[in-house]
Design an enzyme around this catalytic site. Structure first.
Site, PDB file in Angstrom:
ATOM      1  N   ASP A  63       0.801  -1.226   0.000  1.00 51.11           N
ATOM      2  CA  ASP A  63       0.000   0.000   0.000  1.00 51.11           C
ATOM      3  C   ASP A  63       0.832   1.274   0.000  1.00 51.11           C
ATOM      4  OD1 ASP A  63       0.942   0.104   2.609  1.00 51.11           O
ATOM      5  OD2 ASP A  63      -1.014  -0.266   3.539  1.00 51.11           O
ATOM      6  N   ASP A  98       0.257 -10.743   6.437  1.00 49.24           N
ATOM      7  CA  ASP A  98      -0.040 -10.068   5.179  1.00 49.24           C
ATOM      8  C   ASP A  98       1.304  -9.691   4.559  1.00 49.24           C
ATOM      9  OD1 ASP A  98      -1.786  -9.083   3.267  1.00 49.24           O
ATOM     10  OD2 ASP A  98      -2.199  -7.211   4.316  1.00 49.24           O
TER      11      ASP A  98
END
Length: 233
Positions: free
Chosen positions: A33, A144
Site C-alpha cells: 500500500d 499479510d
C-alpha cells in the site's frame, strides 16, 4: 530436544536461529500500500528504533515522526528496500504486516517469523519475514506479506507516491494478475513484483505454519529496527 549442533545447522539453513517462540498455524495474504508501516512509530515496541520510512522519492527519512503518506499531507512512505527476495529456490526473505493471537504490536513489531507454506504451489518452501506493520482487518495468526502489486487493501499511498491507478495496481485486494504487469511498475519495485511469480509461483494466500526466530541481519539492515535484547544473525 535439538542438540546445539542441530540448532546451529538450522540457523545456517534458514538464516535465522530459533528462539523461545510463538508458533502455530496461520494464513497469509498479500499487500503493498506504500504507506508508512505501523512499526515506524516510536513507542510501539521495545526496539532500538522504529522501522525506517522513506520520502516520496524513496530516500530514508531522518524524522521518525513524519506523518504517514496515506494521510492527507503525509510525507512518509514504505521504503522500496522492504520488498521480498529469494535467498535460494526454497527460502525467501521479506516483510509483512501481522496480527498474532494473544499479542499486541509490542509483541510483534520488528520481530521475525519463519513461515513454512503448507498449501498451494509453494507448499514446503519457507520464508523469513520481519513484521513492519499491523493490519487492522487481519484475523489472528495472519501474515499479510508485503509484495509490490499485491493490492493496496484498506489504504493507498501508491497513487500519491508513484502515480498508480486510483485503487492501486490491479485489484484493491489481490493486486495484479500476471507477471507481465510488473513491467509497468517503477524500476525499484519491479524485482519485488516479479518475485511473486518467480519464487512465490503466483501462490494465492497459502496457509503456513510459523515460529518466531532471531531476525536475519539481512532484514534488520533494511529496516534499521532490532528488538531489544536480540542480536541479528
Amino acid at each position: 530436544m535439538l542438540s546445539l549442533k542441530e540448532i546451529s545447522f538450522l540457523a545456517l539453513a534458514t538464516g535465522a536461529a530459533v528462539v523461545n517462540a510463538q508458533s502455530g498455524t496461520g494464513r497469509t495474504t498479500r499487500y503493498w500500500d506504500c504507506c508508512k508501516g505501523s512499526c515506524g512509530w516510536s513507542g510501539k515496541a521495545s526496539v532500538n528504533q522504529p522501522i525506517r520510512s522513506c520520502d516520496k522519492s524513496d530516500n530514508p527519512l531522518a524524522n521518525m515522526a513524519a506523518k504517514n503518506g496515506c494521510e492527507s499531507g503525509g510525507s512518509a512512505y514504505m521504503c522500496t528496500a522492504q520488498t521480498p527476495w529469494a535467498v535460494n529456490d526454497n527460502l525467501a526473505y521479506g516483510f509483512a504486516a501481522a496480527k498474532l493471537a494473544g499479542q499486541t504490536e509490542s509483541g510483534w513489531c520488528c520481530g521475525c517469523y519463519k513461515l513454512t507454506f503448507t498449501s498451494g504451489p509453494v507448499s514446503g518452501k519457507q520464508m523469513v519475514v520481519q513484521i513492519t506493520n499491523t493490519g487492522g482487518d487481519l484475523g489472528n495468526n495472519h501474515f499479510d506479506i508485503a509484495m509490490p502489486g499485491g493490492g493496496v487493501g484498506l489504504f493507498n499511498a501508491c497513487t500519491n507516491q508513484w502515480g498508480a491507478p486510483p485503487n492501486g495496481w490491479g485489484a484493491q485486494y489481490g493486486g495484479i494478475s500476471s507477471r507481465a504487469e510488473c513491467d509497468g511498475f517503477p524500476e525499484k519495485l519491479k524485482a519485488g513484483c516479479r518475485w511473486r511469480w518467480d519464487w512465490f509461483l503466483g501462490a494465492d494466500n497459502p496457509d503456513v505454519t510459523f515460529e518466531k526466530v532471531t531476525c536475519p541481519k539481512a532484514l534488520t539492515d533494511k529496516t534499521g529496527c532490532i528488538r531489544n535484547g536480540e542480536t541479528p544473525v
